[in-house]
Design an enzyme around this catalytic site. Structure first.
Site, short mmCIF file in Angstrom:
data_model
loop_
_atom_site.label_atom_id
_atom_site.label_comp_id
_atom_site.label_asym_id
_atom_site.label_seq_id
_atom_site.Cartn_x
_atom_site.Cartn_y
_atom_site.Cartn_z
N GLU A 81 -7.57 -20.28 15.01
CA GLU A 81 -7.00 -18.84 15.04
C GLU A 81 -6.60 -18.66 16.72
O GLU A 81 -7.62 -18.97 17.68
CB GLU A 81 -8.11 -17.79 14.95
CG GLU A 81 -8.24 -17.71 13.57
CD GLU A 81 -9.25 -16.31 13.25
OE1 GLU A 81 -9.05 -15.42 13.88
OE2 GLU A 81 -9.92 -16.41 12.43
N GLU A 132 -15.89 -17.91 11.78
CA GLU A 132 -16.68 -17.19 13.00
C GLU A 132 -18.08 -16.78 12.82
O GLU A 132 -18.49 -15.72 13.23
CB GLU A 132 -15.92 -15.97 13.52
CG GLU A 132 -14.43 -16.22 14.28
CD GLU A 132 -13.63 -15.27 14.62
OE1 GLU A 132 -14.06 -13.90 14.20
OE2 GLU A 132 -12.69 -15.39 15.40
O1 AHR Z 1 -7.37 -12.62 13.00
C1 AHR Z 1 -8.00 -11.47 13.11
C2 AHR Z 1 -9.56 -11.62 13.05
O2 AHR Z 1 -9.97 -12.15 14.33
C3 AHR Z 1 -10.07 -12.59 12.11
O3 AHR Z 1 -10.33 -12.09 10.79
C4 AHR Z 1 -11.27 -13.09 12.46
O4 AHR Z 1 -11.45 -14.49 12.23
C5 AHR Z 1 -11.17 -13.04 13.97
O5 AHR Z 1 -12.06 -12.27 14.63
#
Ligand code: AHR
Length: 509
Positions: free
Chosen positions: A300, A181
């Site tokens: 994610e 990210e």
């Molecule tokens: O999954 C929780 C968080 O969400 C992670 O650390 C990050 O990559 C995202 O913003």
């Protein structure tokens, strides 16, 4: 919707044609993610002293539940955590590992679990490790050192260090994320698209000098609502042309607005965002002429909102605790339906997406929960993930759907029925969600190129209480149960899908 008579039915027609294949479904669509965050690792995967812990301190009860999901890949060690992580702190004799402060979650990291333990745990779980390198506070040098530590057979400083740590055989990690990210201002070491694109491209080049066969994931957008969405991918992919195999896209769904229909529509927005990133990939490929195909890695995704605000407040004020309970969402029936819709979106996007990771796996926004020193259980969301991982095999089929749609707020034109289908080679698998709160869906499915002879399996998840959850005391309150009301008649499948329900069906040829 409010005007409809009780017991009203929505009529839906679905046409499946064997000739209309989307793409082969990569089993890695059903992966997961473990971050050094809260009780995901400490008190989740790893709890020496727990009655079910193995000789290495890993909980075998948790491992059994993970094996039930059979995630083909597990991403590690972050997440935001990786952007300030020194991987060297997490290898070698445990007694000598330093305790560090983790700025991402303002917690204390003991480093009792690191790369070697995670890779061993992954292999025990039957999963492929997907390691992220730190491109926040660190760069090419640390990434190459980690790669050499993991994958080089021996005879060099880093590989011999691994051998001295008791791992004579290389870990053979093929799948690597180039940071996490990096478009997000919250990220330690946040970068502009140009800064990140250059760093990712040079890191990829150096890593490929060790091994051309690595699969590399560049950071795309943290979510499709980022102001830089699209532009970020364009710049990064231009700079990384020919160097990376995937560009990531993250998605978290929430019902902050208290509008379940809009919440259930959010996975459709994810699917549209995947298409948008796909268009950027195609444009950049056309412009640069790069031959290496690029896919979208949704590495994610999940539902995340129940405790999000409170957690944010808590971590602003706390004093660097070790493995506190953080992001511990109790998932209900509606959340499970949203997860099911997201899995369907991924199956329908099999042409664009080769890797996806439910974030996360244990305790932290997770399908598996534990009590420290106590039991482990499956959350509601475990069940659709397990069903998709088991049954969504073979080829994703185009879903020609004729079904009334509704306005899902920011997501317009959302059909009440959500459907995905797979030609499994030995039959058909169907994944269906009725998004309607009050009406059953009267579904008819027609087939071309298939002549199913029977319903081999029908499992369903629904509950009169959309807020029902599973707990340590009632771990199976919400689960998949035998479905009814689906039958073949004159070559077509007819099914009555109750309001707010999920169904997985296998049809025998
Ligand atoms: O999954 C929780 C968080 O969400 C992670 O650390 C990050 O990559 C995202 O913003």
């Amino acid at each position: 919707m409010g005007d409809r008579a009780p017991g009203a039915r929505v009529r839906a027609r679905l046409a499946l044609d064997r000739a209309r294949a989307v793409a082969t479904i990569d089993p890695r669509l059903f992966g997961a993610f473990v971050e050094h965050l809260g009780r995901a690792v400490y008190g989740g995967l790893y709890e020496p002293g727990h009655p079910a812990a193995d000789g290495q301190g890993f909980r075998t009860d948790v491992l059994d539940l993970v094996r039930g999901l059979a995630p083909p890949v597990v991403r590690y060690p972050g997440g935001n955590f990786v952007s300030a992580y020194r991987w060297e702190d997490g290898v070698g004799p445990r007694g000598r590992r330093p305790v560090r402060l983790d700025p991402a979650w303002r917690t204390r990291e003991t480093n009792q679990v690191g790369t070697d333990e995670f890779v061993a745990w992954c292999r025990a779980a039957g999963a492929e490790p997907m390691l992220a390198v730190n491109l926040g506070t660190r760069g090419i040098d640390a990434a190459c050192a980690l790669l050499e530590y993991c994958n080089h057979p021996g005879g060099t400083a880093w590989s011999d260090l691994r051998r001295r740590h008791g791992h004579a055989r290389p870990h053979g990690v093929r799948l690597w994320c180039l940071g996490n990210e990096m478009d997000g201002p919250w990220q330690v070491g946040h970068k502009t698209a140009h800064e990140y694109g250059r760093l990712a491209s040079e890191t990829a080049k150096a890593m490929r000098a060790f091994d051309q066969g690595l699969e590399l994931v560049a950071c795309g957008s943290s979510f499709a609502g980022m102001p830089t969405f699209g532009a970020w991918e364009e710049t990064v992919l231009e700079l990384c042309a020919g160097a990376v195999d995937h560009v990531s896209l993250h998605a978290y769904f929430d019902d902050e607005a208290g509008d379940a229909a809009a919440f259930l529509a959010q996975p459709v927005a994810l699917e549209r965002a995947i298409r948008a990133v796909g268009a950027v990939i195609d444009r950049v490929q056309a412009r640069t002429g790069a031959a290496r195909p690029v896919h979208v890695a949704v590495d994610e995704w999940n539902v995340w909102y129940h405790n999000r605000r409170q957690d944010k407040e808590r971590l602003r004020t706390w004093d660097w605790p070790t493995a506190p309970a953080l992001l511990e969402e109790a998932y209900d029936v509606t959340d499970a339906l949203v997860v099911a819709c997201a899995l369907n979106a991924l199956i329908r996007s099999a042409d664009r997406v080769r890797i996806a990771c439910l974030a996360q796996l244990v305790n932290v926004i997770a399908p598996i929960m534990t009590v420290t020193g106590g039991p482990a259980w499956r959350q509601t969301t475990y069940h659709p993930l397990q069903a998709a991982a088991r049954h969504a095999r073979g080829t994703s089929l185009a879903v020609a759907l004729d079904c009334p749609a509704y306005d899902g707020g920011p997501t317009p034109d959302v059909p009440w029925l959500d459907a995905a289908a797979a030609d499994t080679g030995d039959g058909l698998a169907l994944f269906l969600v009725n998004r309607h709160a009050a009406d059953a869906i009267d579904l008819a499915v027609s087939f071309a190129g298939f002549a199913p002879r029977g319903v081999a399996l029908h499992r369903t998840l629904s509950d009169p209480d959309p807020r029902a959850t599973n707990t340590a005391a009632h771990p199976d309150r919400v689960t998949l149960r035998a479905g009814t009301g689906a039958a073949l008649q004159d070559g077509a499948l007819h099914a009555l899908l109750p309001p707010r329900s999920y169904h997985v069906l296998r049809l025998a040829p």
